[in-house]
Design a protein around this motif. Sequence first.
Motif, PDB file in Angstrom:
ATOM      1  N   SER A  41      46.183  46.028  40.390  1.00  0.00           N
ATOM      2  CA  SER A  41      44.716  45.642  39.939  1.00  0.00           C
ATOM      3  C   SER A  41      44.804  45.448  38.822  1.00  0.00           C
ATOM      4  O   SER A  41      45.375  45.768  37.781  1.00  0.00           O
ATOM      5  CB  SER A  41      43.901  46.841  40.481  1.00  0.00           C
ATOM      6  N   ASP A  68      41.910  45.098  35.271  1.00  0.00           N
ATOM      7  CA  ASP A  68      40.496  45.572  34.700  1.00  0.00           C
ATOM      8  C   ASP A  68      40.543  44.788  33.042  1.00  0.00           C
ATOM      9  O   ASP A  68      41.442  45.430  32.213  1.00  0.00           O
ATOM     10  CB  ASP A  68      40.467  47.141  34.530  1.00  0.00           C
ATOM     11  N   SER A 100      38.771  41.622  44.831  1.00  0.00           N
ATOM     12  CA  SER A 100      38.492  43.365  44.613  1.00  0.00           C
ATOM     13  C   SER A 100      39.652  43.799  43.856  1.00  0.00           C
ATOM     14  O   SER A 100      39.363  44.908  43.365  1.00  0.00           O
ATOM     15  CB  SER A 100      38.467  43.934  45.932  1.00  0.00           C
ATOM     16  N   ARG A 101      40.733  43.188  43.577  1.00  0.00           N
ATOM     17  CA  ARG A 101      41.680  43.389  42.717  1.00  0.00           C
ATOM     18  C   ARG A 101      41.568  43.278  41.133  1.00  0.00           C
ATOM     19  O   ARG A 101      42.121  43.505  40.409  1.00  0.00           O
ATOM     20  CB  ARG A 101      42.878  43.082  43.045  1.00  0.00           C
TER      21      ARG A 101
END
Length: 609
Positions: free
Chosen positions: A521, A523, A479-480
């Motif tokens: 996190s 992206d 999820s990170r």
Amino acid sequence: MNGSADAATTIAIAQLGTVAALVIFAIVGRGVTARCLALLAGCVLFLSSDLVWQVAGWASDVPASLPASVGIADFATAATGTQLAVAMATAAAAIGGVVLVLAYAVRRVAGAHDRTGVKPDLTATPQAAEARNKRLMGILQREHEKLRSVREMHRYLELATRNSQITVLFQDLDLRYQWVVNPRPYLIPEDIVGKSDEEILPEQVRPLVIGHKTRALQTGTTQTFEIEIPGNDERAWFRMDVVPISNDDNRLTGLVCTAIDISRSKRLDMMRTDLSRRLAETLQRFNLALRSEKIMVFSQDTDLRYTWANSDETQIGSIIGRTDDEVVPEPDRAQIMGLKKRVIETKRPVSGEIGVGEGADRRWYDLHIEPNLKPDGTVLGITCASIDITHRKRNEEQMRLVMRELTHRTKNLLTVVIAIARQTSTQSPTVEAFVPALIARLRALSAAQDLIVADEWAGVDIGDLVRVLVGQFIPPHSSRVTISGPPVILSPEASQNLGLAIHELAANAVQYGAFANAKGSLDVSWAVKTVDEKEVLSFTWAETGGPAVSEPTRRGFGMTVIERNLSRALRADVDLAFTPGGLVANMTLPLEGIVPFASPDRALLAQAS
């Protein structure tokens, strides 16, 4: 007196008994002459019997004796009544006998005239009679010769039918056999003559045979048909010809049936049919094997005209009746026709590899040629076996390309490894720090190479590259981590260089960035855009939630790979922003420099993989 009367009575009764025997013989006897003479003798004996005249009551009116010397005028006074009547009856009987004999003689002569055509002449001289007798003897001799000729013909007919297994039969209007020539081996004429088809033929064929014979009698036409007669060991077949026979008055008298044993020809036909079926099946399997292996077999005459081929499935359709001048392209004609003419001239087999066509449509064949020879050694033509080896030739060419490309890539890879080792060594203060850093970077390089090979050297999807390299540090489905972007295929060179940059970014995130704590996190996103009428790939690496970062004071190996290597190898514009929230890297790469370019070698390399 009584004694003479009893003797007369006994003689009279004996005469009547003799008369009765002669009459019976005249009725049942054989021969017209014998019967007539018996009847004549019976009449004489009957009329000369005293008992007959006494019964008739005429005996007392006739004189008692008739002297031999008296004349006719004294006859009534000299003889008794009985003697006169006997004399008159005897004379009448004698005259009747003479008349009968003359009539019989006239009839025989007339009959002889009718049979021979010679008119008898009763008043002829001895010389004329002798001439007539000679003519009669000549006629009889000719008739005898005809009879002998007929007998010889009959014997020859029996021999011919026996040797040819032909049976000839005659049946009357009731379909009963009257005679037979050459019956079947296990039959004799007595087994057939006088019998009908119902008594001789098997029940299975009886309706067919009787039906055709009945139709022949009704229509007066010849009927031809075949019958099959079952047997204990084997069946027999016959061809039947039924011919109606008429007399001189065009009235049907019966049928002549000819039965020809065709069992041997039938069995040969059955064997031929079975062999043809087996041959067709074998030929079908043979053609299937040839087609599956892309083998073509064909024959040509001495003018190199195609006379036979196992298949019409060629690039130009059927080749039967055509020559190499019509079939083979002109650039390849000389080599192929040269091989074939050499076989015709030397009468020795030849093999060789030939190419037909140009460019991507060029096909390669392994051609084997052998001469077709007559018993005297003269060349009739050639037979060729052509095996399509295009796939093998392309594989060989691809293998050469692979080896050439592998050599080139190996050199590039070794150059990259050497550069990585050199840069890592300069940036590592100790050997203990150098070894782990070098191993990690080589692992990243190896992962990129695995993707290149897995995608058959055609290119690597950028999403797969990001997931594999990021996954070396943190599970990509965590999820990170967020990874998004359209499918973009990178060339092997772009995959290798961009993969090293992604590895350095991920390693930096673990040490100093988003993955340095438990809250950060990552992206990763990319998109294809148009800038100044050129398509570019916009790649973004954005970290958030990690420890606070600041711009480094010195450029390490990672910064060098990201900024200098991408700019030099892929003409990329790299922008590294060290924001308080985390590192943000924006890279813009020209699309034409990172996607696989269309080259024949690269396409063949991909096919070979």
